[in-house]
Motif scaffolding. Structure first.
Motif, PDB file in Angstrom:
ATOM      1  N   GLU A  68       1.513   9.387  -5.906  1.00 20.66           N
ATOM      2  CA  GLU A  68       2.061  10.662  -5.691  1.00 20.66           C
ATOM      3  C   GLU A  68       3.078  11.322  -7.008  1.00 20.66           C
ATOM      4  N   GLU A  69       3.911  10.152  -7.341  1.00 21.77           N
ATOM      5  CA  GLU A  69       4.987  10.603  -8.223  1.00 21.77           C
ATOM      6  C   GLU A  69       3.976  10.743  -9.454  1.00 21.77           C
ATOM      7  N   ALA A  70       2.967   9.764 -10.043  1.00 18.53           N
ATOM      8  CA  ALA A  70       2.289  10.214 -11.333  1.00 18.53           C
ATOM      9  C   ALA A  70       1.433  11.646 -11.025  1.00 18.53           C
ATOM     10  N   ASP A  71       0.906  11.804  -9.992  1.00 16.66           N
ATOM     11  CA  ASP A  71       0.419  13.287  -9.794  1.00 16.66           C
ATOM     12  C   ASP A  71       1.229  14.260  -9.932  1.00 16.66           C
ATOM     13  N   ALA A 118       0.833  -1.240   0.007  1.00 15.92           N
ATOM     14  CA  ALA A 118      -0.135  -0.024  -0.071  1.00 15.92           C
ATOM     15  C   ALA A 118       0.848   1.255   0.070  1.00 15.92           C
ATOM     16  N   GLU A 119       1.991   1.250   0.882  1.00 16.74           N
ATOM     17  CA  GLU A 119       2.776   2.413   0.750  1.00 16.74           C
ATOM     18  C   GLU A 119       3.462   2.645  -0.497  1.00 16.74           C
TER      19      GLU A 119
END
Length: 186
Positions: free
Chosen positions: A75-78, A67-68
């Motif tokens: 977050e990296e994709a965002d 999950a982490e």
């Protein structure tokens, strides 16, 4: 049966670490502080596996590594999506937008402040209040239309920085500003 010191030497840790494990209930002593060597070793190995599994050292943390990793990937994709949107000009920095909005309001303020000096010479000679009101209303609507027609992109340069001079002069509609010249008789 073994003392805490003997167990510490047996597994290669300090006696203080064994006392800490006993204090946290990881290893359970058997009467008078003595430890069953086999039970203590199994409890210590289970504790090490637990700590290695969640990497926190806190058995209550219950971290899920999968999950982490998924959260980090999201977050990296965002971040990449935002970077791409910024490069396409679809996303502006908040400071730039704030400056552009302040610039737009400054333009309208300048236009509205200029309305009295622009229309006063036009309405001073009008005898019909409705006609004067219409002239004033027209000038105010013209200033408000400029605000409605303002595009943040027009207020920013090619590099995204806010352009300082955006034509905020009161006379930008090519209409004369000031009083009419009085006709002089020859």
């Amino acid at each position: 049966m073994a003392t805490q010191g003997e167990f510490a030497r047996h597994v290669g840790i300090t006696q203080q670490a064994v006392s800490d494990l006993v204090g946290r209930g990881v290893i359970k002593p058997q009467g008078r502080g003595k430890l069953d060597l086999d039970e203590a070793r199994l409890a210590y190995c289970a504790h090490l596996r637990s700590v290695a599994g969640n990497r926190s050292g806190d058995p209550d943390a219950d971290l899920d590594l999968t999950a982490e990793r998924a959260r980090k990937a999201k977050e990296e994709a965002d971040r990449l999506e935002m970077q791409n949107a910024r490069e396409r000009g679809e996303l502006l920095a908040r400071g730039d937008v704030d400056a552009a909005v302040v610039g737009a309001f400054a333009r309208v303020r300048a236009r509205l402040i200029g309305v009295p000096s622009k229309v006063a010479p036009l309405v001073v000679s009008m005898e019909n209040p409705a006609e004067a009101e219409g002239t004033i209303r027209s000038a105010v609507y013209e200033a408000l239309k400029e605000l409605a027609d303002t595009n943040v992109g027009d207020l920013c340069g090619d590099d995204g920085d806010v352009v300082e001079d955006t034509g905020a002069a009161a006379g930008s509609d090519s209409q004369p500003v000031g009083r009419r010249k009085k006709k002089t008789e020859p």
